[in-house]
Motif scaffolding. Structure first.
Motif, PDB file in Angstrom:
ATOM      1  N   THR A   6      19.006-112.896 -70.889  1.00 24.22           N
ATOM      2  CA  THR A   6      20.016-113.800 -71.435  1.00 24.22           C
ATOM      3  C   THR A   6      21.414-113.226 -71.244  1.00 24.22           C
ATOM      4  O   THR A   6      21.588-112.046 -70.973  1.00 24.22           O
ATOM      5  N   LEU A   7      22.402-114.080 -71.386  1.00 20.48           N
ATOM      6  CA  LEU A   7      23.798-113.698 -71.256  1.00 20.48           C
ATOM      7  C   LEU A   7      24.157-112.679 -72.324  1.00 20.48           C
ATOM      8  O   LEU A   7      23.911-112.893 -73.510  1.00 20.48           O
ATOM      9  N   PRO A   8      24.734-111.519 -71.931  1.00 13.86           N
ATOM     10  CA  PRO A   8      25.113-110.517 -72.936  1.00 13.86           C
ATOM     11  C   PRO A   8      26.288-110.994 -73.778  1.00 13.86           C
ATOM     12  O   PRO A   8      27.073-111.830 -73.339  1.00 13.86           O
ATOM     13  N   GLU A   9      26.390-110.465 -74.962  1.00 11.96           N
ATOM     14  CA  GLU A   9      27.469-110.827 -75.886  1.00 11.96           C
ATOM     15  C   GLU A   9      28.761-110.125 -75.477  1.00 11.96           C
ATOM     16  O   GLU A   9      28.887-108.919 -75.629  1.00 11.96           O
ATOM     17  N   LEU A  10      29.689-110.881 -74.931  1.00  9.61           N
ATOM     18  CA  LEU A  10      30.981-110.319 -74.554  1.00  9.61           C
ATOM     19  C   LEU A  10      31.921-110.385 -75.759  1.00  9.61           C
ATOM     20  O   LEU A  10      32.074-111.439 -76.371  1.00  9.61           O
ATOM     21  N   THR A  11      32.537-109.246 -76.077  1.00  8.66           N
ATOM     22  CA  THR A  11      33.507-109.214 -77.177  1.00  8.66           C
ATOM     23  C   THR A  11      34.928-109.303 -76.660  1.00  8.66           C
ATOM     24  O   THR A  11      35.863-109.420 -77.442  1.00  8.66           O
ATOM     25  N   ARG A  26      27.661-102.390 -76.186  1.00  7.78           N
ATOM     26  CA  ARG A  26      26.889-101.345 -75.518  1.00  7.78           C
ATOM     27  C   ARG A  26      27.615-100.723 -74.336  1.00  7.78           C
ATOM     28  O   ARG A  26      27.074 -99.858 -73.667  1.00  7.78           O
ATOM     29  N   GLY A  27      28.839-101.172 -74.043  1.00  5.78           N
ATOM     30  CA  GLY A  27      29.590-100.604 -72.924  1.00  5.78           C
ATOM     31  C   GLY A  27      30.165-101.668 -72.017  1.00  5.78           C
ATOM     32  O   GLY A  27      29.974-102.861 -72.235  1.00  5.78           O
ATOM     33  N   PRO A  28      30.876-101.234 -70.954  1.00  5.99           N
ATOM     34  CA  PRO A  28      31.496-102.190 -70.034  1.00  5.99           C
ATOM     35  C   PRO A  28      30.460-102.909 -69.178  1.00  5.99           C
ATOM     36  O   PRO A  28      29.365-102.400 -68.938  1.00  5.99           O
ATOM     37  N   LEU A  29      30.825-104.093 -68.733  1.00  6.55           N
ATOM     38  CA  LEU A  29      29.930-104.914 -67.925  1.00  6.55           C
ATOM     39  C   LEU A  29      30.729-105.520 -66.776  1.00  6.55           C
ATOM     40  O   LEU A  29      31.812-106.068 -66.990  1.00  6.55           O
ATOM     41  N   ALA A  30      30.201-105.426 -65.560  1.00  5.72           N
ATOM     42  CA  ALA A  30      30.881-105.963 -64.381  1.00  5.72           C
ATOM     43  C   ALA A  30      30.995-107.485 -64.469  1.00  5.72           C
ATOM     44  O   ALA A  30      30.101-108.169 -64.983  1.00  5.72           O
ATOM     45  N   LYS A  58      17.345-120.945 -56.171  1.00  8.22           N
ATOM     46  CA  LYS A  58      17.689-120.962 -57.598  1.00  8.22           C
ATOM     47  C   LYS A  58      17.446-119.633 -58.289  1.00  8.22           C
ATOM     48  O   LYS A  58      18.210-119.245 -59.167  1.00  8.22           O
ATOM     49  N   LEU A  59      16.412-118.899 -57.916  1.00  7.25           N
ATOM     50  CA  LEU A  59      16.175-117.610 -58.562  1.00  7.25           C
ATOM     51  C   LEU A  59      17.327-116.647 -58.319  1.00  7.25           C
ATOM     52  O   LEU A  59      17.691-115.869 -59.193  1.00  7.25           O
ATOM     53  N   LEU A  60      17.937-116.703 -57.140  1.00  3.55           N
ATOM     54  CA  LEU A  60      19.108-115.876 -56.866  1.00  3.55           C
ATOM     55  C   LEU A  60      20.311-116.369 -57.673  1.00  3.55           C
ATOM     56  O   LEU A  60      20.957-115.592 -58.374  1.00  3.55           O
ATOM     57  N   ILE A  61      20.586-117.642 -57.599  1.00  4.08           N
ATOM     58  CA  ILE A  61      21.776-118.197 -58.260  1.00  4.08           C
ATOM     59  C   ILE A  61      21.692-118.050 -59.770  1.00  4.08           C
ATOM     60  O   ILE A  61      22.678-117.734 -60.424  1.00  4.08           O
ATOM     61  N   TYR A  62      20.535-118.244 -60.346  1.00  6.50           N
ATOM     62  CA  TYR A  62      20.406-118.146 -61.799  1.00  6.50           C
ATOM     63  C   TYR A  62      20.510-116.713 -62.316  1.00  6.50           C
ATOM     64  O   TYR A  62      20.544-116.480 -63.509  1.00  6.50           O
ATOM     65  N   ARG A  63      20.583-115.730 -61.425  1.00  7.28           N
ATOM     66  CA  ARG A  63      20.849-114.352 -61.853  1.00  7.28           C
ATOM     67  C   ARG A  63      22.299-114.190 -62.318  1.00  7.28           C
ATOM     68  O   ARG A  63      22.631-113.219 -62.983  1.00  7.28           O
ATOM     69  N   TYR A  64      23.142-115.129 -61.927  1.00  6.18           N
ATOM     70  CA  TYR A  64      24.560-115.069 -62.271  1.00  6.18           C
ATOM     71  C   TYR A  64      24.860-116.177 -63.264  1.00  6.18           C
ATOM     72  O   TYR A  64      24.562-117.333 -63.024  1.00  6.18           O
ATOM     73  N   SER A  65      25.428-115.785 -64.376  1.00  7.39           N
ATOM     74  CA  SER A  65      25.713-116.756 -65.423  1.00  7.39           C
ATOM     75  C   SER A  65      27.219-116.922 -65.587  1.00  7.39           C
ATOM     76  O   SER A  65      27.963-115.941 -65.589  1.00  7.39           O
ATOM     77  N   PRO A  66      27.682-118.170 -65.725  1.00  8.44           N
ATOM     78  CA  PRO A  66      29.099-118.392 -65.981  1.00  8.44           C
ATOM     79  C   PRO A  66      29.506-117.761 -67.308  1.00  8.44           C
ATOM     80  O   PRO A  66      28.801-117.890 -68.311  1.00  8.44           O
ATOM     81  N   VAL A 108      28.778-113.191 -64.838  1.00  8.43           N
ATOM     82  CA  VAL A 108      28.107-111.910 -65.037  1.00  8.43           C
ATOM     83  C   VAL A 108      26.765-112.007 -64.324  1.00  8.43           C
ATOM     84  O   VAL A 108      26.216-113.096 -64.153  1.00  8.43           O
ATOM     85  N   CYS A 109      26.260-110.858 -63.880  1.00  8.66           N
ATOM     86  CA  CYS A 109      24.920-110.806 -63.315  1.00  8.66           C
ATOM     87  C   CYS A 109      23.978-110.450 -64.457  1.00  8.66           C
ATOM     88  O   CYS A 109      24.144-109.416 -65.111  1.00  8.66           O
ATOM     89  N   LEU A 110      23.003-111.296 -64.689  1.00 11.23           N
ATOM     90  CA  LEU A 110      22.102-111.087 -65.819  1.00 11.23           C
ATOM     91  C   LEU A 110      21.188-109.884 -65.629  1.00 11.23           C
ATOM     92  O   LEU A 110      20.516-109.459 -66.577  1.00 11.23           O
TER      93      LEU A 110
END
Length: 146
Positions: A6-11, A26-30, A58-66, A108-110
């Motif tokens: 799932t999409l990580p919680e961005l603060t 938990r730290g920085p995220l690309a 779709k499996l490739l594209i769904y690795r990246y979440s808006p 983000v890349c999930l």
């Protein structure tokens, strides 16, 4: 069936070296941009949202979440004028307003984990979001995917 994370919680967001990064507990995220979008915009083509891509991709594209739109107070103040939002397909799986940077939709890349090296870089496809990326050119990019 294996499910994607799932999409990580961005603060918030911050700058690290030459890149704009996500901030998590938990730290920085690309963060990433979809590089082929520039060519599509300049030639008048539309890249569809992920739900309209062929099944085998779709499996490739769904690795990246808006990245969802973030409150201005969580963005790096010197770069605040470079951020915006865009609406996504309201009928899609990822229908939230999306954060943009210099007009580029931000992802983000999930498969990435906060505090580790970016794993989602695919040269000439998904590239890490650079502070000095040129603005996404052309009209009509609001309806562009993935």
């Amino acid at each position: 069936m294996r499910h994607l994370p799932t999409l990580p919680e961005l603060t918030g967001l911050h700058v690290s070296g030459e890149c704009v990064m996500g901030t998590t507990v938990r730290g920085p995220l690309a963060l990433y941009r979809y590089a082929p979008l520039q060519g599509a915009v300049l030639t008048g083509q539309v890249i569809p949202f992920a739900a309209q891509w062929p099944e085998h991709l779709k499996l490739l594209i769904y690795r990246y979440s808006p990245v969802p739109a973030l409150a201005p107070a969580t963005l790096p103040e010197p770069l605040l004028h470079r951020f915006g939002t865009r609406a996504r397909d309201v009928g899609g799986l990822r229908s939230w307003d999306q954060l943009t940077y210099q007009g580029w939709p931000v992802y983000v890349c999930l498969l990435d984990r906060p505090g580790t090296r970016p794993a989602g870089i695919i040269e000439s496809q998904f590239e890490q979001l650079r502070v000095e990326v040129l603005p996404l050119g052309g009209q009509g990019c609001a309806g562009q995917g993935p």
